[in-house]
Scaffold this active site. Sequence first.
Site, PDB file in Angstrom:
ATOM      1  N   TYR A   1      -1.826   5.783  -4.675  1.00 34.71           N
ATOM      2  CA  TYR A   1      -2.807   6.869  -4.636  1.00 34.71           C
ATOM      3  C   TYR A   1      -2.153   8.075  -5.299  1.00 34.71           C
ATOM      4  O   TYR A   1      -0.961   8.329  -5.104  1.00 34.71           O
ATOM      5  CB  TYR A   1      -3.167   7.232  -3.197  1.00 34.71           C
ATOM      6  CG  TYR A   1      -4.043   6.232  -2.490  1.00 34.71           C
ATOM      7  CD1 TYR A   1      -5.371   6.059  -2.853  1.00 34.71           C
ATOM      8  CD2 TYR A   1      -3.546   5.459  -1.434  1.00 34.71           C
ATOM      9  CE1 TYR A   1      -6.185   5.134  -2.202  1.00 34.71           C
ATOM     10  CE2 TYR A   1      -4.345   4.543  -0.773  1.00 34.71           C
ATOM     11  CZ  TYR A   1      -5.664   4.389  -1.165  1.00 34.71           C
ATOM     12  OH  TYR A   1      -6.465   3.480  -0.516  1.00 34.71           O
TER      13      TYR A   1
ATOM     14  N   THR B   1      -5.062   2.885  -7.715  1.00 33.77           N
ATOM     15  CA  THR B   1      -6.401   2.936  -7.123  1.00 33.77           C
ATOM     16  C   THR B   1      -7.165   4.117  -7.713  1.00 33.77           C
ATOM     17  O   THR B   1      -6.719   5.262  -7.632  1.00 33.77           O
ATOM     18  CB  THR B   1      -6.322   3.059  -5.592  1.00 33.77           C
ATOM     19  OG1 THR B   1      -5.759   1.852  -5.072  1.00 33.77           O
ATOM     20  CG2 THR B   1      -7.692   3.265  -4.982  1.00 33.77           C
TER      21      THR B   1
ATOM     22  N   SER C   1       0.824  -1.204   0.000  1.00 34.73           N
ATOM     23  CA  SER C   1       0.000   0.000   0.000  1.00 34.73           C
ATOM     24  C   SER C   1       0.863   1.259   0.000  1.00 34.73           C
ATOM     25  O   SER C   1       1.924   1.308   0.634  1.00 34.73           O
ATOM     26  CB  SER C   1      -0.897   0.003   1.240  1.00 34.73           C
ATOM     27  OG  SER C   1      -1.540   1.253   1.403  1.00 34.73           O
TER      28      SER C   1
ATOM     29  N   LYS D   1      -7.107  -0.375 -10.508  1.00 33.90           N
ATOM     30  CA  LYS D   1      -7.790  -1.051  -9.389  1.00 33.90           C
ATOM     31  C   LYS D   1      -9.026  -0.251  -8.965  1.00 33.90           C
ATOM     32  O   LYS D   1      -8.912   0.887  -8.526  1.00 33.90           O
ATOM     33  CB  LYS D   1      -6.833  -1.183  -8.202  1.00 33.90           C
ATOM     34  CG  LYS D   1      -7.425  -1.872  -6.980  1.00 33.90           C
ATOM     35  CD  LYS D   1      -6.371  -2.000  -5.888  1.00 33.90           C
ATOM     36  CE  LYS D   1      -6.927  -2.692  -4.656  1.00 33.90           C
ATOM     37  NZ  LYS D   1      -7.891  -1.851  -3.922  1.00 33.90           N
TER      38      LYS D   1
ATOM     39  N   HIS E   1     -12.994  -1.658  -3.213  1.00 36.92           N
ATOM     40  CA  HIS E   1     -12.187  -1.116  -2.111  1.00 36.92           C
ATOM     41  C   HIS E   1     -12.581  -1.752  -0.774  1.00 36.92           C
ATOM     42  O   HIS E   1     -12.681  -1.083   0.253  1.00 36.92           O
ATOM     43  CB  HIS E   1     -12.344   0.405  -2.040  1.00 36.92           C
ATOM     44  CG  HIS E   1     -11.130   1.106  -1.509  1.00 36.92           C
ATOM     45  ND1 HIS E   1     -10.346   1.910  -2.292  1.00 36.92           N
ATOM     46  CD2 HIS E   1     -10.556   1.121  -0.277  1.00 36.92           C
ATOM     47  CE1 HIS E   1      -9.358   2.412  -1.558  1.00 36.92           C
ATOM     48  NE2 HIS E   1      -9.457   1.940  -0.337  1.00 36.92           N
TER      49      HIS E   1
END
Length: 376
Positions: A132, A158, A109, A233, A257
């Site tokens: 992100y 994402t 992440s 994603k 998510h």
Amino acid sequence: MDTSMITNVCEYEEVAKKKLPKMVYDYYASGAEDQWTLQENRHAFERIRFRPRILIDVTKVDTSTTVLGHKISMPIMVAPTAMQRMAHPEGELATARAVASHNTIMTLSSWATSSVEEVASVGPGIRFFQLYVYKDRNVVAQLVRRAERAGFSAIALTVDTPILGRREADIKNRFALPPHLTLKNFEGLDLGQMEKTQDSGLASYVAGQIDRSLSWKDVKWLQSITSMPILVKGVITAEDTHLAIQCGCAGIIVSNHGARQLDYVPATISALEEVVKAAGGRVPVFLDGGVRRGTDALKALALGATGVFVGRPVLWGLASEGEAGVKKILQLLRDEFTLAMALAGATKVSEITRAHVQTEQERMSQLPSTITYSRL
């Protein structure tokens, strides 16, 4: 519960819930608003039935597969989950070692509590980096370059989080990253801290840092700054599948998510076949969300997924027993998947076909169109 007696992934959650502080458990476990999609991510799997084939020699079952050119031991990979040192002091480092030992893929992440360099330092492994997009594109470019230098082999972008979903448990708990931890990838950029607020500290952080204007043109920009393949994603519709492929994405991850963004969207397993059909074999499609059994992975592959990602189960194993717990989670899923393949009559991943499953819609379509009721 004695962990030596655990027989399935869900039992690890019970252990983790007892070990973790309430704020941390709630952050990991909860979904958005009514949590309908959170429940549906599981229930939708339960409505899919198998159509096993019999009298097939299953003396040897090979679960190995290839993802983006990487040969892995099974089509079960690890999804990005944030702030893993809240679960265990070694956090993402323990997860990285466990995943590498199983020869499958770990996705780190952006909001990890271990940096890309620290994760790379634990040794070799196939790793993707979840990204992100921050308002400051220099931050994004720097992070992507660091991931590339650290040996990560793909970006999982994402795309479903321009704003954080309303996670009521985090609001009630006034969630914030514990003060002894930081978002390690951003530590030197004055973006590694998360302040405690009157509601969710994470929601405030996202509102301040994440770019709400993110669009398909930014996917093109990302491709211009890295040679790593980009997986999108957060796709759950055919329309966005077509756009992702037009943009040159290397793959699609069907994800809601973890049911933490927009409530009342379909379960990922329910959205999967629409995306697979729209992709038409041009790019691999993966499923992320709700996988708790090897049978879930088999259902996803039968509906066209190249592989599945698991998130929360890894956190439960990590919280329960650290690296050993993550290893056990992956072993349980692999053992169940192997067994399910054998009982369905598939000896290798390429033999898993659409004919191995029947959806609820297919069952309903087989019912008589008119039903006559007798009167007493």
